[in-house]
Design a protein around this motif. Structure first.
Motif, PDB file in Angstrom:
ATOM      1  N   SER A 540       0.851  -1.193   0.000  1.00  0.00           N
ATOM      2  CA  SER A 540       0.000   0.000   0.000  1.00  0.00           C
ATOM      3  C   SER A 540       0.893   1.251   0.000  1.00  0.00           C
ATOM      4  O   SER A 540       2.019   1.246   0.508  1.00  0.00           O
ATOM      5  N   VAL A 541       0.332   2.303  -0.613  1.00  0.00           N
ATOM      6  CA  VAL A 541       1.032   3.591  -0.700  1.00  0.00           C
ATOM      7  C   VAL A 541       0.019   4.687  -0.455  1.00  0.00           C
ATOM      8  O   VAL A 541      -1.065   4.678  -1.063  1.00  0.00           O
ATOM      9  N   ASN A 542       0.290   5.615   0.427  1.00  0.00           N
ATOM     10  CA  ASN A 542      -0.647   6.722   0.632  1.00  0.00           C
ATOM     11  C   ASN A 542      -0.354   7.834  -0.363  1.00  0.00           C
ATOM     12  O   ASN A 542       0.685   7.865  -1.055  1.00  0.00           O
ATOM     13  N   MET A 543      -1.284   8.783  -0.424  1.00  0.00           N
ATOM     14  CA  MET A 543      -1.193   9.856  -1.404  1.00  0.00           C
ATOM     15  C   MET A 543       0.006  10.772  -1.143  1.00  0.00           C
ATOM     16  O   MET A 543       0.638  11.282  -2.059  1.00  0.00           O
ATOM     17  N   HIS A 544       0.341  10.964   0.152  1.00  0.00           N
ATOM     18  CA  HIS A 544       1.461  11.843   0.483  1.00  0.00           C
ATOM     19  C   HIS A 544       2.767  11.288  -0.080  1.00  0.00           C
ATOM     20  O   HIS A 544       3.624  12.047  -0.560  1.00  0.00           O
ATOM     21  N   MET A 545       2.927   9.945  -0.045  1.00  0.00           N
ATOM     22  CA  MET A 545       4.139   9.343  -0.604  1.00  0.00           C
ATOM     23  C   MET A 545       4.175   9.524  -2.117  1.00  0.00           C
ATOM     24  O   MET A 545       5.240   9.771  -2.696  1.00  0.00           O
ATOM     25  N   ALA A 546       3.048   9.389  -2.776  1.00  0.00           N
ATOM     26  CA  ALA A 546       3.009   9.574  -4.229  1.00  0.00           C
ATOM     27  C   ALA A 546       3.425  10.992  -4.597  1.00  0.00           C
ATOM     28  O   ALA A 546       4.165  11.216  -5.558  1.00  0.00           O
ATOM     29  N   LYS A 547       2.926  11.956  -3.838  1.00  0.00           N
ATOM     30  CA  LYS A 547       3.325  13.345  -4.100  1.00  0.00           C
ATOM     31  C   LYS A 547       4.819  13.549  -3.840  1.00  0.00           C
ATOM     32  O   LYS A 547       5.495  14.272  -4.576  1.00  0.00           O
ATOM     33  N   LEU A 548       5.335  12.928  -2.772  1.00  0.00           N
ATOM     34  CA  LEU A 548       6.747  13.102  -2.418  1.00  0.00           C
ATOM     35  C   LEU A 548       7.643  12.555  -3.520  1.00  0.00           C
ATOM     36  O   LEU A 548       8.647  13.165  -3.893  1.00  0.00           O
ATOM     37  N   VAL A 549       7.253  11.344  -4.106  1.00  0.00           N
ATOM     38  CA  VAL A 549       8.078  10.716  -5.121  1.00  0.00           C
ATOM     39  C   VAL A 549       7.823  11.330  -6.496  1.00  0.00           C
ATOM     40  O   VAL A 549       8.704  11.392  -7.334  1.00  0.00           O
ATOM     41  N   GLY A 550       6.610  11.777  -6.723  1.00  0.00           N
ATOM     42  CA  GLY A 550       6.281  12.360  -8.021  1.00  0.00           C
ATOM     43  C   GLY A 550       5.817  11.346  -9.051  1.00  0.00           C
ATOM     44  O   GLY A 550       5.951  11.574 -10.249  1.00  0.00           O
ATOM     45  N   GLU A 551       5.262  10.191  -8.564  1.00  0.00           N
ATOM     46  CA  GLU A 551       4.742   9.160  -9.459  1.00  0.00           C
ATOM     47  C   GLU A 551       3.344   8.765  -8.998  1.00  0.00           C
ATOM     48  O   GLU A 551       2.930   9.081  -7.866  1.00  0.00           O
ATOM     49  N   SER A 552       2.667   8.014  -9.854  1.00  0.00           N
ATOM     50  CA  SER A 552       1.316   7.580  -9.487  1.00  0.00           C
ATOM     51  C   SER A 552       1.400   6.435  -8.494  1.00  0.00           C
ATOM     52  O   SER A 552       2.422   5.755  -8.370  1.00  0.00           O
ATOM     53  N   ARG A 553       0.254   6.217  -7.818  1.00  0.00           N
ATOM     54  CA  ARG A 553       0.200   5.142  -6.826  1.00  0.00           C
ATOM     55  C   ARG A 553       0.342   3.782  -7.498  1.00  0.00           C
ATOM     56  O   ARG A 553       0.976   2.877  -6.951  1.00  0.00           O
ATOM     57  N   GLU A 554      -0.198   3.617  -8.697  1.00  0.00           N
ATOM     58  CA  GLU A 554      -0.124   2.340  -9.386  1.00  0.00           C
ATOM     59  C   GLU A 554       1.331   1.997  -9.729  1.00  0.00           C
ATOM     60  O   GLU A 554       1.746   0.835  -9.642  1.00  0.00           O
ATOM     61  N   GLN A 555       2.116   3.008 -10.138  1.00  0.00           N
ATOM     62  CA  GLN A 555       3.520   2.764 -10.454  1.00  0.00           C
ATOM     63  C   GLN A 555       4.298   2.311  -9.213  1.00  0.00           C
ATOM     64  O   GLN A 555       5.143   1.422  -9.280  1.00  0.00           O
ATOM     65  N   LEU A 556       3.964   2.902  -8.078  1.00  0.00           N
ATOM     66  CA  LEU A 556       4.677   2.562  -6.848  1.00  0.00           C
ATOM     67  C   LEU A 556       4.282   1.195  -6.328  1.00  0.00           C
ATOM     68  O   LEU A 556       5.110   0.446  -5.794  1.00  0.00           O
ATOM     69  N   LEU A 557       3.021   0.815  -6.486  1.00  0.00           N
ATOM     70  CA  LEU A 557       2.568  -0.483  -5.981  1.00  0.00           C
ATOM     71  C   LEU A 557       3.215  -1.638  -6.747  1.00  0.00           C
ATOM     72  O   LEU A 557       3.264  -2.762  -6.255  1.00  0.00           O
TER      73      LEU A 557
END
Length: 877
Positions: A540-557
């Motif tokens: 799981s990835v929260n929205m704050h992490m997606a903003k910090l990395v600069g990628e979508s949640r799907e890419q991070l998962l």
């Protein structure tokens, strides 16, 4: 009748003649007798005339008249003869009286001259003497006896007179007396004698032999006490020598010195003054310093300062400018003294001048640096501070008022612990003490304070230690960031996490609700949160992490933790694996480039949790890029402050030079006061002046040592092969010349060549030799040994050095020291003995360690009380 008239006329003539002869007589009786005789003659003639008239006798007996005439003639002759007799007697009496008066006057003059001579003898301490060379007996005046300390009534002899001389003076006077008796040779000698009362005096004795038939029958002469004259000659010699030394010092001084007269003329000037003004010595002699050297705008201020100096007599210090010969202006600082004549009129001014061009540049740079630092502190949004080793604030700026409610001036003087509640103060006091003891910086240190209004404030502290030139800790300089809001959020997150962990243990039926609740927490958390399975796959990835990395949640998962943040692969893999293995949370600050191409600095933390008996990882990330930038800015500011400190050191160096002049004046005038007015002062006054001189000289030595210590860090190093044995022998030879009475056994070993800077190594050996020489001075036979050895051959090898490392040592058999105080030996002003025991400034060994460390070496000491001391150094790297 005719005959009668003639007789009367003759009688009158006789009376007149007698009167003329005796009119100057002082003998009243003779005068009365003559007058009575003539009156009786005149009365008789008158009675005869009356008798003739009464008797109407026409004629007078001629024979009677003739008899009368004869008697008158006899009387006339007798009167003349008596007059001559009385005149002669009167003349003899007058001559006798004149002779008597002259003798009385001569005796009075002689008595006056004798008194004057005696008075002059007492004033000039001069007397006369004589002795018979045959019998040896003699005599002298009261002044000579007084000079010898004897009673004038005491008898004297030639041998007794010679007994007051000793040594060379005895030889000279005996030879002179012998030559005077044998050859009649006069002498004139200045000798030193010891009086009967034990007082040493200088006398001048002049001897003149009296000859009779080519034989000396008497030797006479004068004797004068010239002690004061000799003292005056010695004072004049010393003053002349001091003047010559002073003139030489002034001429060789690097500081410009000049003498100016009230009418504008320039007197004595040294070469440094010529360099400062651009004029030659010949040109300066014809220059009006007030008109040529002083700019117009400075003249009134300078004249006002000189008027104040003339009125008070106290030296004045002021700044002005000189007009250089090439037209440029030179800023200077003048220390001006005045010299007056006995009437109080100004004779001349003499000034010590300092070119303050570099000092003004340093001051301006310092002000600019301080202003820059102040601007940074005010604009940073954080609280910038500095405290001493006890935690007492000495500086506060920035957002201190917003964060704590206290103004900066209220904070200064308070201790850190005074701003905390009791619980936090008890927690933080040992932490601060440990940091101060180990002299290490503080990073990411969280503290809690109580504001002026009573509100709790949480701070994130970053601070660096501040050291003095000797490496002693002065305090800390740092920045406090207000993290109260963040702390509240973290507290909420902690509560959320704890609640989440409680929910994990709830029954499976409630897992879906727990997941929804956890999802809500993850989405609303102010930090990036990611969870991974034990195989590393992202869950799981929260929205704050997606903003910090600069990628979508799907890419991070779709990623695993080893490549989740791109550039931080190795760091994150290590932290994740360590957390899985140990079960303990892992944290670190990481600089990386995210897969989205952003360069960020994040603070990451891995925590392990268990779901269905399977370990999972949670990654929490907080973007601290801006905070790190602030810290870099703070470090840059610190570097600028260090540069300012170096400029301040240069400024201190210049100020130390200016201290030398008043110290030399204190010492010189104290010495002059002792020499010129020593007889006026009592023992206590002389002691005070001696203490003033000793303090001034000690201060001068201390300034020299401090300047030498400060130069070490600025010297340009040059690496050469240097024989430390030769340097040690040179230093010991100089000490032996200074103390020839010392008996010292000196042992200089072999293999004492090292690679290093010659000047620094000379300074090291001179200070070590001085130290060994001084602390072995109480030994009947002192021993100083200089040698080399390998570290593993020493009684106490140095733990941080290899066994084959070459070590140079200096040993003595002096008073030694207690090893409990070994850490104080190399500190500036650290002394293990009082000044009354051993002289010194406490800077010598501090100079040694700084000089050796400057070359990358080590210095340490070993010793025991009463068993000597050993100092070791190595320069090999």
């Amino acid at each position: 009748m005719l005959i009668l008239c003639i007789s009367m006329l003759l009688q009158l003539a006789a009376a007149a003649l007698a009167f003329l002869k005796v009119r100057r007589l002082k003998d009243t009786l003779a005068w009365l007798m003559i007058c009575i005789a003539f009156l009786l003659m005149a009365l008789r003639r008158l009675i005869t005339l009356v008798h003739a008239v009464q008797s109407d006798t026409e004629g007078i007996n001629l024979s009677a008249e003739m008899v009368g005439l004869l008697i008158s003639c006899l009387l006339l002759g007798g009167g003349w003869l008596m007059g001559r007799v009385f005149e002669r007697l009167s003349i003899q009496q007058e001559e006798l009286q004149r002779a008597l008066d002259q003798r009385i006057e001569a005796e009075a003059q002689l008595k006056k001259n004798d008194g004057l001579l005696r008075q002059m003898g007492r004033i000039a301490h001069v007397g006369g003497w004589e002795f018979d060379p045959c019998t040896g007996k003699g005599s002298w005046t009261a002044e000579v006896a007084k000079i010898h300390g004897l009673d004038p009534k005491d008898e004297t002899t030639m041998e007794k007179g010679l007994s007051f001389y000793q040594g060379k003076s005895r030889i000279l006077i005996e030879q002179a007396v012998e030559e005077a008796i044998k050859f009649g040779k006069p002498y004139d000698l200045e000798l030193e004698m010891v009086t009967a009362k034990g007082v040493r005096k200088w006398v001048r004795t002049i001897g003149r032999p009296k000859m009779k038939a080519d034989e000396v029958v008497m030797v006479r002469g004068t004797f004068q006490d010239i002690t004061e004259h000799k003292k005056a000659e010695e004072r004049i010699r010393q003053v002349t020598k001091r003047q010559e030394e002073l003139a030489d010092i002034i001429e060789k001084s690097e500081q410009p010195v000049g003498v100016g007269y009230p009418d504008g003329r320039l007197g004595l000037c040294n070469a440094a003054f010529c360099t400062l003004t651009g004029y030659s010595m010949e040109e300066l002699r014809g220059i009006d310093w007030n008109a040529v050297l002083t700019p117009p705008e400075w003249k009134d201020r300078e004249q006002a300062a000189l008027r104040g100096l003339s009125a008070s007599g106290k030296p004045v210090r002021y700044r002005k400018e000189y007009l250089h010969k090439d037209g440029r202006r030179v800023p200077i600082e003048m220390l001006v003294h005045v010299c007056k004549d006995p009437a109080g009129a100004v004779q001349f001014y003499y000034a010590f001048i300092t070119d303050i061009t570099e000092r003004l540049a340093a001051e301006n740079a310092l002000l600019l640096s301080e202003k820059r630092f102040e601007d940074i502190a005010l604009s940073s949004g954080d609280w910038v501070w500095e405290c001493d080793v006890e935690g007492r604030y000495i500086f506060a700026a920035g957002e201190v008022a917003r964060i704590t409610g206290y103004q900066p001036e209220e904070i200064v003087g308070m201790q850190v612990f005074e701003l905390m509640d009791e619980e936090e103060a008890e927690r933080f006091r040992p932490i601060f003490g440990e940091f101060a003891l180990e002299k290490k910086p503080m990073f990411e240190l969280e503290t809690r304070m109580v504001s002026k209004s009573g509100r709790r404030v949480y701070l994130l502290t970053n601070a660096v230690p501040v050291f003095d030139d000797e490496g002693e800790l002065l305090g800390y300089r740092g920045v406090d960031k207000d993290i109260t809001e963040k702390k509240h959020r973290d507290e909420e997150l902690r509560k959320y996490r704890e609640h989440l962990e409680e929910l994990v243990e709830v029954r499976a039926a409630e897992l879906e609700n727990l997941n929804r609740f956890s999802h809500t927490i993850l989405e609303t958390a102010p930090i990036g949160i990611v969870t991974f399975r034990s195989d590393g796959q992202c869950e799981s990835v929260n929205m704050h992490m997606a903003k910090l990395v600069g990628e979508s949640r799907e890419q991070l998962l779709a990623r695993k933790f080893h490549d989740f943040l791109g550039g931080g692969t190795s760091v994150l893999s290590r932290l994740a694996q360590s957390c899985l293995d140990s079960g303990e949370s892992q944290r670190e600050t990481v600089s990386l480039t995210t897969p989205g191409g952003k360069e960020v600095v994040i603070f990451v933390r891995f925590a392990r949790f268990v779901v269905d008996e399977h370990p999972h990882l949670m990654l929490m990330a907080n973007n601290v890029t801006e905070r790190v930038r602030s810290e870099k800015a703070l470090r840059a500011s610190s570097l600028k402050l260090q540069a300012s400190n170096r400029e301040l050191e240069a400024f201190s160096y210049s100020v130390s030079h200016d201290l030398r002049s008043p110290l030399r004046s204190i010492d010189g005038f104290s010495q002059a006061l002792l020499e010129d007015y020593g007889e006026v002062l009592d023992e206590e006054g002389e002691d005070y002046l001696q203490r003033i001189r000793a303090a001034a000289q000690r201060m001068g030595v201390l300034i020299n040592d401090l300047l030498q210590l400060s130069r070490i860090s600025r010297w340009q190093l040059e690496n050469r092969t240097v024989d430390l044995g030769k340097l040690a022998l040179q230093a010991l030879s100089f000490l032996q010349v200074q103390n020839p009475e010392r008996v010292v056994e000196i042992v200089i070993g072999k293999d004492l060549e090292v690679e290093g800077d010659p000047r620094l190594l000379r300074l090291v050996m001179e200070n070590l030799m001085n130290n060994a020489w001084k602390f072995s001075q109480n030994m009947e036979i002192a021993k100083i040994e200089v040698g080399s050895a390998r570290n593993d051959s020493l009684d106490r090898p140095h733990a941080d050095l290899a066994g084959n490392r070459k070590i140079i040592y200096v040993k003595d058999n002096g008073v030694g020291f207690d090893m409990a105080y070994a850490d104080k030996l190399f500190g500036a002003f650290q002394r293990l003995h009082t000044l009354s025991e051993f002289e010194g400034t406490g800077i010598g060994l501090a100079t040694v360690i700084r000089a050796v460390q400057r070359q990358g070496g080590l210095v340490w000491a070993d010793g025991r009380v009463g068993a000597g001391a050993s100092f070791y150094l190595t320069l090999e790297t």
